[in-house]
Motif scaffolding. Structure first.
Motif, PDB file in Angstrom:
ATOM      1  N   ILE A  61      34.043  -3.881 -47.029  1.00  0.00           N
ATOM      2  CA  ILE A  61      34.452  -3.003 -45.929  1.00  0.00           C
ATOM      3  C   ILE A  61      35.363  -3.724 -44.940  1.00  0.00           C
ATOM      4  N   ASP A  62      34.918  -4.883 -44.491  1.00  0.00           N
ATOM      5  CA  ASP A  62      35.672  -5.606 -43.464  1.00  0.00           C
ATOM      6  C   ASP A  62      36.689  -6.560 -44.082  1.00  0.00           C
ATOM      7  N   GLY A  63      36.368  -7.093 -45.261  1.00  0.00           N
ATOM      8  CA  GLY A  63      37.292  -7.986 -45.948  1.00  0.00           C
ATOM      9  C   GLY A  63      37.108  -9.450 -45.593  1.00  0.00           C
ATOM     10  N   TRP A  64      37.424 -10.290 -46.564  1.00  0.00           N
ATOM     11  CA  TRP A  64      37.347 -11.742 -46.350  1.00  0.00           C
ATOM     12  C   TRP A  64      38.419 -12.175 -45.363  1.00  0.00           C
ATOM     13  N   ARG A  65      38.078 -13.075 -44.467  1.00  0.00           N
ATOM     14  CA  ARG A  65      39.059 -13.714 -43.598  1.00  0.00           C
ATOM     15  C   ARG A  65      38.523 -15.071 -43.190  1.00  0.00           C
ATOM     16  N   TRP A  66      39.447 -16.003 -42.955  1.00  0.00           N
ATOM     17  CA  TRP A  66      39.036 -17.392 -42.783  1.00  0.00           C
ATOM     18  C   TRP A  66      38.209 -17.607 -41.534  1.00  0.00           C
ATOM     19  N   ILE A  74      47.053 -16.016 -40.942  1.00  0.00           N
ATOM     20  CA  ILE A  74      47.086 -14.781 -40.148  1.00  0.00           C
ATOM     21  C   ILE A  74      47.039 -13.542 -41.041  1.00  0.00           C
ATOM     22  N   ASN A  75      46.579 -13.729 -42.292  1.00  0.00           N
ATOM     23  CA  ASN A  75      46.429 -12.581 -43.183  1.00  0.00           C
ATOM     24  C   ASN A  75      45.415 -11.569 -42.654  1.00  0.00           C
ATOM     25  N   TYR A  76      44.516 -12.029 -41.771  1.00  0.00           N
ATOM     26  CA  TYR A  76      43.527 -11.116 -41.215  1.00  0.00           C
ATOM     27  C   TYR A  76      44.185  -9.976 -40.436  1.00  0.00           C
TER      28      TYR A  76
END
Length: 473
Positions: free
Chosen positions: A28-33, A166-168
């Motif tokens: 739902i929220d997605g992977w981010r560093w 900054i892919n988030y």
């Protein structure tokens, strides 16, 4: 004696619950560093639940104490990173239209002075934000395009960090759509110039709001002076730091007299003459003048857009306004001075370097300032000493900082890092949007009920003086 929780609820179910929770987050929220410390904590927690016998008494050892301290540190980092760099929410536009976008390539006859090739001509990319009533076949555009993503990384990490950091931002939901039609009617046109060295499209809250109320926004990316620009052939051009350093190095002889003029105990008139002379060859004055030429070149190009193609007969070229933020605000003011096609203009917290000290606006103008400290050199008190023969709105957004007019306070919601004021981020953007909209509704659309003064009355954080000719309203 009470039984341990994990004897009541089996380890198996607890571990399954934690795994499901993690999978749901990833889906739902997605992977981010920024969430990596949280992932580490979740892995450690699952491992400990699986390995630990909760019926045994655990004695403290150096390794255990060190492990707990390390876990606390990871918890702090895991809490801090998502707070500083969140997947934030943009405000939803309040107008009757949805918003579409389209990039346009503008070739000019202006010499490109930033590159070394003497035959280079200045080329610009402009993003058109326009009203649409059909998004059924469109798709939401990403918040950050590739060139601005790379430019952002180059600026804030000296090129050290990879672009994926900054892919988030891809998870930020925009309310602007690609591949959608424009509403079949004419709309007033607003030319927008961004801040120096900034992401030219980093004003979603402001620009999408105005477009949703029936304006076509022409968002100019100033090549080599905006963070990043992608041209139709795939070429990417970025902010030229070498050129900036050269200009900065030669600016001190002009900026020192200006600073000294504010430190001396002299009259306004004496200081005015010093600023007037010192600013003539100041490099920022040249930027404002050069950017105004960019804006005028884009206005020239609008006639072509209005005659053929996607925007045919959709641009009301009798109703053109200009606005901008920071140096872009100064460029908007300069454009209003030089081009009579611009009927009204807004400067959002930009210094009006250049010839404004020697002349006066002949059209409605609004200046919106951040709440600068008292020791701040108020150049605009001298630049706007003559104001306008028409309406001149002198406004200040109390408790705000210079970045409060961008998306920055949403993107980095920590005041000390973002350089914003103490004003609530959403409220600051709301006041700015309402003020700009009401100004252009009154002075460009000529709506009978529109009046910027009512925005000042509605918001106690908006300080406003209204001048009409030589009088204060």
């Amino acid at each position: 004696m009470k039984r341990p929780l994990l004897k009541v609820v089996s380890k198996k179910y607890t571990i399954c619950f934690l795994l499901v929770l993690t999978i749901l987050h990833l889906l739902i929220d997605g992977w981010r560093w920024q969430m990596f410390p949280a992932y580490v904590i979740m892995a450690i927690l699952i491992w400990r639940i699986n390995r630990t016998d909760f019926m045994k008494v655990v004695k403290p050892t150096f390794i255990r104490v060190f492990g707990y301290l390390l876990l606390v540190l990871v918890l702090v980092v895991g809490w801090f990173l998502p707070q500083v760099l969140p997947v934030f929410s943009l405000p939803k536009p309040t107008g009757i239209y949805q918003v579409g976008s389209k990039w346009i390539h503008v070739k000019t006859n202006l010499d490109e002075i930033i590159t070394e090739d003497p035959f280079d001509k200045r080329e610009l990319m402009v993003k058109m934000w326009f009203p649409t009533d059909d998004i059924s076949k469109g798709e939401r555009e990403p918040y950050v395009d590739e060139a601005n993503r790379l430019g952002f990384i180059r600026k804030y990490s000296m090129g050290i960090l990879p672009s994926w950091t900054i892919n988030y931002l891809d998870r930020v939901k925009t309310y602007v759509y690609k591949g959608v039609p424009i509403v079949q009617q004419k709309f007033p046109v607003l030319i927008f110039s961004p801040g120096y060295g900034s992401k030219s499209t980093g004003y979603y809250a402001l620009l999408s709001e105005l477009a949703s109320h029936g304006y076509i926004i022409v968002n100019v990316s100033h090549t080599y002076e905006s963070l990043g620009t992608t041209f139709p052939d795939g070429t990417q051009k970025f902010f030229d730091y070498e050129y900036q350093y050269e200009q900065d190095a030669s600016s001190m002889e002009h900026i020192l007299p200006i600073k000294e003029a504010f430190n001396k105990d002299i009259s306004f008139e004496e200081r005015h003459e010093i600023l007037r002379e010192a600013s003539k060859d100041y490099f920022v004055t040249h930027i404002v003048e050069r950017w105004s030429k960019d804006l005028i070149s884009v206005i020239n190009h609008l006639e072509k857009l209005n005659n053929d193609g996607f925007f045919k007969e959709r641009l009301d070229l009798d109703k053109i306004g200009a606005f901008g933020h920071s140096r872009g605000g100064g460029a908007a003011g300069q454009t209003a001075l030089k081009d009579n096609r611009v009927k009204a203009a807004v400067n959002i917290d930009g210094v009006q370097w250049g010839e404004m000290m020697d002349t006066i606006f002949q059209k409605p103008f609004l200046f919106l300032s951040a709440d600068w400290p008292e020791e701040h050199e108020n150049i605009n008190a001298h630049a706007y000493v003559n104001k306008s023969t028409d309406y001149f709105y002198e406004c200040k957004l109390l408790t705000s900082g210079h970045p409060n007019f961008m998306d920055i306070p949403l993107m980095i919601p920590v005041q000390s890092i973002a350089g914003t004021g103490t004003i609530n981020a959403e409220l600051g953007l709301e006041i700015t949007n309402e003020l700009a909209l009401e100004f252009f509704n009154k002075h460009l659309k000529n709506e009978a009920n529109a009046d910027p003064v009512k925005i000042g009355k509605r918001h106690e954080l908006l300080e406003m003086k209204v001048h009409k000719g030589d009088s204060i309203q």
